[in-house]
Design a protein around this motif. Structure first.
Motif, PDB file in Angstrom:
ATOM      1  N   VAL A  57       0.854  -1.194   0.000  1.00 23.71           N
ATOM      2  CA  VAL A  57       0.000   0.000   0.000  1.00 23.71           C
ATOM      3  C   VAL A  57       0.886   1.238   0.000  1.00 23.71           C
ATOM      4  N   MET A  58       0.578   2.170  -0.914  1.00 19.48           N
ATOM      5  CA  MET A  58       1.285   3.446  -0.955  1.00 19.48           C
ATOM      6  C   MET A  58       0.272   4.563  -1.132  1.00 19.48           C
ATOM      7  N   HIS A  59      -0.001   5.281  -0.031  1.00 14.82           N
ATOM      8  CA  HIS A  59      -0.926   6.411  -0.047  1.00 14.82           C
ATOM      9  C   HIS A  59      -0.146   7.707   0.107  1.00 14.82           C
ATOM     10  N   PHE A  60      -0.479   8.701  -0.720  1.00 13.96           N
ATOM     11  CA  PHE A  60       0.143  10.015  -0.610  1.00 13.96           C
ATOM     12  C   PHE A  60      -0.855  10.966   0.055  1.00 13.96           C
ATOM     13  N   PRO A  61      -0.512  11.540   1.199  1.00 12.30           N
ATOM     14  CA  PRO A  61      -1.464  12.409   1.919  1.00 12.30           C
ATOM     15  C   PRO A  61      -1.768  13.687   1.150  1.00 12.30           C
ATOM     16  N   ILE A  62      -3.012  14.168   1.314  1.00 14.31           N
ATOM     17  CA  ILE A  62      -3.445  15.435   0.726  1.00 14.31           C
ATOM     18  C   ILE A  62      -3.619  16.433   1.867  1.00 14.31           C
ATOM     19  N   TYR A  63      -2.877  17.557   1.801  1.00 16.55           N
ATOM     20  CA  TYR A  63      -2.943  18.571   2.854  1.00 16.55           C
ATOM     21  C   TYR A  63      -3.613  19.830   2.318  1.00 16.55           C
ATOM     22  N   ARG A  64      -4.366  20.492   3.211  1.00 19.76           N
ATOM     23  CA  ARG A  64      -5.012  21.754   2.843  1.00 19.76           C
ATOM     24  C   ARG A  64      -5.009  22.707   4.039  1.00 19.76           C
ATOM     25  N   GLY A  65      -5.222  23.977   3.718  1.00 20.28           N
ATOM     26  CA  GLY A  65      -5.329  24.977   4.772  1.00 20.28           C
ATOM     27  C   GLY A  65      -3.995  25.541   5.210  1.00 20.28           C
ATOM     28  N   VAL A  66      -4.079  26.556   6.053  1.00 22.79           N
ATOM     29  CA  VAL A  66      -2.885  27.245   6.540  1.00 22.79           C
ATOM     30  C   VAL A  66      -2.023  26.321   7.378  1.00 22.79           C
ATOM     31  N   ILE A  67      -2.659  25.485   8.188  1.00 22.75           N
ATOM     32  CA  ILE A  67      -1.902  24.589   9.070  1.00 22.75           C
ATOM     33  C   ILE A  67      -1.614  23.247   8.404  1.00 22.75           C
ATOM     34  N   GLN A  68      -1.939  23.158   7.098  1.00 29.68           N
ATOM     35  CA  GLN A  68      -1.649  21.945   6.328  1.00 29.68           C
ATOM     36  C   GLN A  68      -2.203  20.692   7.004  1.00 29.68           C
ATOM     37  N   ARG A  69      -3.515  20.712   7.217  1.00 29.56           N
ATOM     38  CA  ARG A  69      -4.187  19.555   7.814  1.00 29.56           C
ATOM     39  C   ARG A  69      -4.486  18.518   6.735  1.00 29.56           C
ATOM     40  N   GLN A  70      -4.248  17.243   7.058  1.00 30.43           N
ATOM     41  CA  GLN A  70      -4.511  16.183   6.084  1.00 30.43           C
ATOM     42  C   GLN A  70      -6.017  15.980   5.929  1.00 30.43           C
ATOM     43  N   VAL A  71      -6.492  16.068   4.691  1.00 27.22           N
ATOM     44  CA  VAL A  71      -7.924  15.938   4.423  1.00 27.22           C
ATOM     45  C   VAL A  71      -8.235  14.690   3.590  1.00 27.22           C
ATOM     46  N   SER A 110       4.097   2.787 -12.039  1.00 25.74           N
ATOM     47  CA  SER A 110       5.417   3.327 -11.705  1.00 25.74           C
ATOM     48  C   SER A 110       5.583   3.475 -10.203  1.00 25.74           C
ATOM     49  N   THR A 111       4.517   3.870  -9.513  1.00 28.78           N
ATOM     50  CA  THR A 111       4.587   3.997  -8.056  1.00 28.78           C
ATOM     51  C   THR A 111       4.861   2.639  -7.416  1.00 28.78           C
ATOM     52  N   THR A 112       4.278   1.588  -7.970  1.00 27.54           N
ATOM     53  CA  THR A 112       4.549   0.239  -7.464  1.00 27.54           C
ATOM     54  C   THR A 112       6.033  -0.085  -7.589  1.00 27.54           C
ATOM     55  N   GLY A 113       6.614   0.208  -8.752  1.00 26.81           N
ATOM     56  CA  GLY A 113       8.030  -0.060  -8.953  1.00 26.81           C
ATOM     57  C   GLY A 113       8.915   0.723  -8.006  1.00 26.81           C
ATOM     58  N   ARG A 114       8.631   1.992  -7.847  1.00 31.05           N
ATOM     59  CA  ARG A 114       9.451   2.829  -6.968  1.00 31.05           C
ATOM     60  C   ARG A 114       9.290   2.446  -5.508  1.00 31.05           C
ATOM     61  N   THR A 115       8.085   1.981  -5.131  1.00 29.36           N
ATOM     62  CA  THR A 115       7.869   1.562  -3.748  1.00 29.36           C
ATOM     63  C   THR A 115       8.581   0.250  -3.461  1.00 29.36           C
ATOM     64  N   ILE A 116       8.641  -0.639  -4.438  1.00 31.43           N
ATOM     65  CA  ILE A 116       9.388  -1.885  -4.269  1.00 31.43           C
ATOM     66  C   ILE A 116      10.851  -1.594  -3.957  1.00 31.43           C
ATOM     67  N   GLN A 127      11.948   0.982  -2.543  1.00 31.94           N
ATOM     68  CA  GLN A 127      11.980   1.848  -1.363  1.00 31.94           C
ATOM     69  C   GLN A 127      12.393   3.281  -1.702  1.00 31.94           C
ATOM     70  N   LEU A 128      12.211   3.684  -2.966  1.00 33.66           N
ATOM     71  CA  LEU A 128      12.353   5.100  -3.302  1.00 33.66           C
ATOM     72  C   LEU A 128      11.183   5.866  -2.684  1.00 33.66           C
ATOM     73  N   TYR A 129      10.036   5.205  -2.597  1.00 38.56           N
ATOM     74  CA  TYR A 129       8.922   5.648  -1.762  1.00 38.56           C
ATOM     75  C   TYR A 129       8.798   4.647  -0.622  1.00 38.56           C
ATOM     76  N   ARG A 130       8.689   5.126   0.594  1.00 35.31           N
ATOM     77  CA  ARG A 130       8.480   4.232   1.724  1.00 35.31           C
ATOM     78  C   ARG A 130       6.999   3.872   1.803  1.00 35.31           C
ATOM     79  N   PRO A 131       6.650   2.580   1.727  1.00 35.22           N
ATOM     80  CA  PRO A 131       5.235   2.194   1.655  1.00 35.22           C
ATOM     81  C   PRO A 131       4.456   2.536   2.912  1.00 35.22           C
ATOM     82  N   THR A 132       3.171   2.792   2.730  1.00 35.09           N
ATOM     83  CA  THR A 132       2.277   3.024   3.855  1.00 35.09           C
ATOM     84  C   THR A 132       2.133   1.758   4.692  1.00 35.09           C
ATOM     85  N   SER A 133       2.033   0.614   4.019  1.00 31.10           N
ATOM     86  CA  SER A 133       1.981  -0.677   4.702  1.00 31.10           C
ATOM     87  C   SER A 133       2.310  -1.769   3.692  1.00 31.10           C
TER      88      SER A 133
END
Length: 334
Positions: A19-33, A63-69, A71-77
């Motif tokens: 699993v590889m999830h990229f968080p989405i942040y919004r607002g002044v305090i950059q809250r994950q939405v 491509s994200t699967t390849g990069r996560t394998i 560890q260029l992206y650290r997987p969510t789980s």
């Protein structure tokens, strides 16, 4: 001792519920939405010496699967076992050492080479970083690598802008081979090249695989090229794998509606046969990975979807020996 499957072949790489999830942040305090669910529970394995093709539409997470394998992206789980070592829990020097055995050939031969470095510096950089060669030894190794990929060793003093796209990709391949890896992820290595050059690069990859006993994860859009180079093929849609089978079986008897739609779009050289075959035209657009459909990811475009498809996610199950499908109604196509 590495894992051995039922066919007495060594399993080099095993991906389990990645699993590889990229968080989405919004607002002044950059809250994950929310989160972009680029890869959402992918599982497969690759045997030593084989080529697994990974196909799907743009943005489906290949491509994200390849990069996560890698560890260029650290997987969510999830877990990534390479030669019985779980890469997810490796850090620092341990991860750097095992990366010698895993390399990547990137999609864009123009963006993946540093324009300020000579070919000798580009191809020799892995040898310097991992401290496996010095001085004259690096120079000799670079020239040998250029010969392996059918480039003139005298090109070592030139810069990337002096080469064509096909030559640049050969330089990228030489760089990937520098540390003598056992596993290479080919991230759409021919999609940016002219059609006349694509076959040359694929033939080179096949020759190198045979010469050095390489194992490939071949990511691509071109289904006819994937059929040519792959031993098995995995079909990906919106972050999940919907079908996985041997090359010949998948192309002859696809059991998932999405795979059937993809293969029906592949041009064939016989105009009479092409006129007679049934085309599957998908309706609508691919949903956003930030807000995927409930249940089956493909149900919003599937021609055979029913109520159960929205209620629960279909199990990725083995319909035939070695043929896995994530569809409630796959038996209809047997």
């Amino acid at each position: 001792m590495s894992n051995v499957n039922a066919n007495n072949k060594e399993t080099l790489l095993q991906v389990d519920d990645l699993v590889m999830h990229f968080p989405i942040y919004r607002g002044v305090i950059q809250r994950q939405v929310g989160a972009v669910r680029a890869v959402d529970g992918v599982s497969f394995d690759i045997e030593r010496g084989e080529t697994l093709g990974l196909v799907g539409e743009s943005g489906c997470g290949k491509s994200t699967t390849g990069r996560t394998i890698l560890q260029l992206y650290r997987p969510t789980s999830g877990a990534v076992q390479f030669e019985d070592v779980d890469l997810v829990h490796l850090k620092g020097e341990e991860l750097r050492k095992i990366r010698r055995k895993m390399q990547m050939i990137f999609q864009d031969p123009y963006a993946s080479l540093n324009p300020r470095m000579t070919v000798a510096d580009i191809v020799g950089e892995p040898l310097v970083v991992h401290e496996v060669a010095k001085g004259k030894e690096i120079q000799d190794r670079v020239q040998h690598l250029l010969e392996i990929v059918n480039l003139n060793p005298s090109f070592a003093s030139r810069y990337p802008h002096e080469f064509s796209g096909g030559q640049r990709q050969r330089i990228g391949i030489a760089r990937a081979l520098a540390l003598q890896p056992s596993f290479i992820i080919c991230d759409e290595p021919i999609s940016a090249l002219d059609v006349s050059i694509q076959a040359q690069v694929v033939n080179l990859l096949e020759e190198l695989q045979e010469q050095f006993n390489l194992t490939y994860l071949f990511i691509a859009h071109d289904l006819s090229m994937v059929k040519h180079i792959s031993d098995r093929v995995a079909v990906m849609y919106l972050g999940v794998i919907v079908e996985l089978a041997s090359r010949d079986e998948l192309y002859a008897k696809p059991l998932h509606p999405y795979t059937q739609a993809l293969l029906s779009a592949v041009p064939i050289p016989d105009p009479i046969a092409d006129a007679k075959r049934k085309r599957t035209i998908l309706q609508g657009d691919v949903p956003s990975p930030a807000n995927p459909p409930s249940g089956c990811r493909f149900r919003t475009r599937c021609p055979i979807a029913e109520a159960v498809c929205a209620e629960s996610r279909p199990e990725f199950r083995e319909i035939r020996p070695g043929h896995f499908v994530a569809c409630f109604f796959a038996e209809r196509f047997l």
